[in-house]
Design an enzyme around this catalytic site. Structure first.
Site, PDB file in Angstrom:
ATOM      1  CE1 TYR A  84      81.231  89.069  45.150  1.00 16.19           C
ATOM      2  CE2 TYR A  84      79.183  89.438  46.332  1.00 16.19           C
ATOM      3  CZ  TYR A  84      80.557  89.541  46.263  1.00 16.19           C
ATOM      4  OH  TYR A  84      81.242  90.098  47.304  1.00 16.19           O
TER       5      TYR A  84
ATOM      6  CD  GLU B  39      75.580  94.155  43.677  1.00 17.09           C
ATOM      7  OE1 GLU B  39      75.703  93.205  44.457  1.00 17.09           O
ATOM      8  OE2 GLU B  39      75.269  94.027  42.486  1.00 17.09           O
TER       9      GLU B  39
END
Lengths: 359, 390
Positions: free
Chosen positions: B129, B245
């Site tokens: 990411y 997450e």
């Protein structure tokens, strides 16, 4: 005892509507004692006092989780409705009361006809040994001492009194037998000191279980109070956030300023930590878990942290209007501080927690 | 007791090796993958047994190797595993983050191809990411994937890719439209790390070595079928995955090591009287810290329950923020209590446990940065929960 999430939500929704219609938070100084009686009649008619009592003993079977949901709604409006005391008294009498108490007193507690008060605390911090004594007589006991900050003492017909005999003991006492000393408290709730001057009770007045029952009464009261505090905290944040969304300064809504957004968010973090702690404690009460005292302390402690912050920020973020008696913020901060101090403030609770955990 | 609870309890009793009923040393964490390491053979035995039951991913469909349990059963299983003191059979970003996203957004082919190998611990995934210029402002990422007809051509750099040096595959956000507004030009791509052009470099932190890496993509060819969700529709998936997450980081990432109790460090520092920490003020601080930590624990649990019934919700931001705060407070307390013993870096002059506390303290400073900074989480709470205006 388990109650479905849907039933619980329905109970809370109904309660929210009723409390906000019949006992909304008000601004201003002082209180209206006439309101109390009519509010209690409503609560009694709905059967809330028996929320935590199992159906097989005549209650509603919602468990402490259910009673906690109701107390949360009362807390939202910082309403002076002594459901906490009556609800807990009903559950204790149903479980630990003598046959006489269960047949004669319990029905009234469940229907709400008999209002109860919890005379379990003593002193400014409600900690330490009991100074109220229980002396054995033939066929009964004589109680002497002074219980402090008893909510709803004046309107209660019976009191649960914690006193020291050979062990700590819990008695069901007729309110006619005690003297009251009304307290003009900062938050306007109806508290009184209760003076027991050679009050004679029979063996039937004694709740079974000895010191454990006293400890349980204190645990349940702390959890119930924490449930009210979480409700009040939630409402204080709502009112404050609504204000941040409407109030304009420098040509903008003040809620668009990140400095204020982050302060609001931190209030919500503390609220959610407190909410989880209260939920864990309520579940532990229903499951009769051995770590009930730890979780009761956790619930009251975290609720105290959350409402301390939220009620202080409520005044600050409202600016000048928050300091005036025409705004409700002042009543939330006063109610908060009284609740924080009842049954042990956070310094006391931290100390107690360390002791239980062995450090 | 429910039939399922009895079944789970009996099965765990019969299959859980005694040696893994205790706290997990870091080197024994079972990550799976193409090159797995299981220094304790019981770890592998427990993993295999759990895989055979489909219990590494209990709520996933059995077609993909899960057990197809409903939320209530999964909760019971979780409770029974906890009750038995069982270590997690598998640690896996595939299980925690990619799998739920594939189940929701993947094609049937993608699910059939990737999910079973996650359940069976055969593929170890990492997350691509963040980039050097795209941290909190993730949507400004620049790693690009160009459409070359039969494949995507990927160029760019990722940073903070945990365990990229040990992983097999990466799920990455890539820019597929350079002209669109930044949130609208991003896609979600699965890349085999063995593909030519991928290189990985570990990053050293202030606490010493770390699982973090930089990952570089230099003309990396990725098959067209490896895109999850629609072209330029990756941002929705990215946000969903970030919720998983945060939930995971706070539940597993920090504070997992409770082997040293802060109250014991305090007793060592100031002594004890009748079993109590001798310094009353210190004792009060420790109690307050422990109460806060416990509140975070019960909130984490509440969040997991909400997640098990499909409602990840905004509680994840609350837990992420609060657990970072709690873990950092613990680190500061530990180092303060150890005094100069807590400020060594290495060597025989220091106790190994104390050195570990020092490293943990420094590492905890990252807790309020990784997985969404504390500031970003407060933004999420104030905007999405409280509805405060822009």
């Amino acid at each position: 005892m388990t109650v479905s999430a849907e039933d619980l939500q329905m109970l809370a929704d109904t309660a929210r509507e009723w409390v906000s219609d019949n006992a909304p938070a008000r601004a201003g100084l002082g209180r209206d004692p006439a309101l109390g009686a009519s509010q209690w009649r409503g609560v009694a008619e709905m059967g809330w006092a028996g929320a935590a009592v199992p159906e097989e003993t005549g209650g509603a079977g919602f468990g402490f989780v259910g009673l906690g949901a109701l107390l949360g709604e009362i807390g939202r409006e910082i309403a002076d409705i002594p459901l906490l005391a009556s609800g807990i008294a009903a559950s204790l009498v149903a479980r630990f009361g003598s046959d006489v108490a269960r047949y004669e007193t319990l029905p009234g507690l469940l229907s709400g006809e008999t209002q109860a008060a919890l005379a379990i605390g003593e002193g400014a911090h409600h900690g330490g040994a009991l100074s109220t004594t229980a002396t054995r007589t033939t066929g009964g006991w004589v109680l002497n001492g002074r219980k402090s900050w008893v909510q709803g003492a004046a309107s209660a017909a019976v009191l649960l009194v914690a006193a020291q005999g050979d062990t700590p003991m819990l008695f069901l006492v007729d309110a006619q037998a005690v003297r009251h000393e009304a307290i003009d408290s900062v938050d306007g709730r109806a508290f009184a000191h209760v003076i027991l001057d050679n009050v004679a009770v029979t063996d039937d007045a004694l709740l079974a279980g000895g010191g454990d029952t006293v400890a349980r009464a204190v645990d349940l009261a702390r959890i119930g109070l924490a449930a009210e505090m979480v409700g009040a905290c939630e409402r204080a944040i709502e009112i404050t956030v609504d204000y941040l969304k409407t109030r304009e300064q420098f040509g903008r809504k003040i809620g668009s300023f990140q400095a204020l957004q982050h302060r609001a968010a931190q209030m919500l973090v503390d609220l959610e930590l407190a909410r989880s702690s209260v939920q864990a404690a309520l579940a532990a009460a229903d499951e009769d878990r051995p770590d009930l005292e730890e979780l009761a302390i956790l619930a009251k402690y975290m609720a105290g942290e959350a409402i301390h912050l939220a009620s202080s920020e409520m005044v600050q973020l409202h600016g000048g209007i928050g300091m005036t008696s025409e705004h409700v913020a002042g009543n939330y901060i006063k109610w908060a501080r009284v609740s924080e101090a009842l049954l042990g403030g956070n310094a006391f609770l931290g100390e107690r927690y360390a002791t239980i955990k062995g450090y | 007791m429910s039939d399922f609870r009895q079944l789970a309890r009996d099965w765990i009793a019969a299959n859980l090796p005694a040696s893994i009923r205790i706290a997990m040393p870091e080197e024994e964490i079972p990550w799976g993958g193409r090159k797995p390491t299981y220094p304790n053979p019981d770890t592998k035995a427990w993993l295999d047994a759990m895989i055979a039951q489909g219990w590494t991913a209990p709520t996933w469909p059995s077609a993909y190797g899960g057990a197809g349990l409903d939320a209530a059963q999964a909760m019971i299983l979780q409770e029974e595993l906890q009750r038995a003191g069982a270590r997690p059979a598998l640690f896996s970003f595939g299980l925690w983050m990619l799998g739920p996203v594939l189940l929701e957004y993947g094609t049937d082919e993608q699910k059939a191809r990737f999910l079973p190998s996650i359940v069976r611990a055969e593929t170890r995934w990492c997350q691509g990411y963040s980039e050097p210029g795209a941290g909190s402002d993730l949507a400004s990422l620049r790693t690009r994937a160009e459409d070359k007809g039969d494949h995507w051509l990927v160029n760019g750099q990722k940073i903070w890719t945990s365990y990229a040096d040990k992983a097999d595959w990466i799920f990455a956000l890539v820019r597929t439209d350079m002209d669109a507004p930044k949130h609208l030009g991003i896609s979600f791509l699965l890349i085999d790390l063995q593909t030519p052009g991928v290189s990985v470099r570990p990053i050293e932190l202030i606490s010493g070595s770390s699982p973090f890496c930089e990952t570089f993509f230099d003309d990396v060819k990725v098959p067209k079928e490896n895109m999850v969700g629609p072209l330029n529709g990756g941002w929705t998936i990215a946000k969903k995955l970030l919720q998983y997450e945060r939930q995971n980081v706070s539940a597993v990432g920090f504070g997992g090591d409770r082997s040293v109790r802060i109250e014991d460090l305090a007793k060592r520092a100031v002594g004890e009287v009748d079993g109590r920490i001798a310094d009353g003020a210190l004792r009060a601080r420790i109690a307050r810290h422990n109460l806060y930590e416990r509140a975070v624990d019960v909130t984490t649990r509440r969040t997991q329950i909400a997640a098990d019934s499909g409602d990840v919700g905004v509680l994840t931001s609350v837990v992420k923020y609060a657990s970072a705060k709690a873990h950092q407070a613990r680190g500061e307390l530990a180092v303060e209590l150890l005094g100069l013993d807590g400020l060594g870096w290495s060597g025989d002059n220091f106790d190994a446990g104390d050195l570990n506390e020092t490293r943990k303290w420094l590492r905890s400073k990252g807790n309020s940065i990784e997985g969404g900074t504390s500031e970003i989480n407060l933004n999420v709470i104030s905007k999405r929960v409280l509805g405060l205006p822009d």
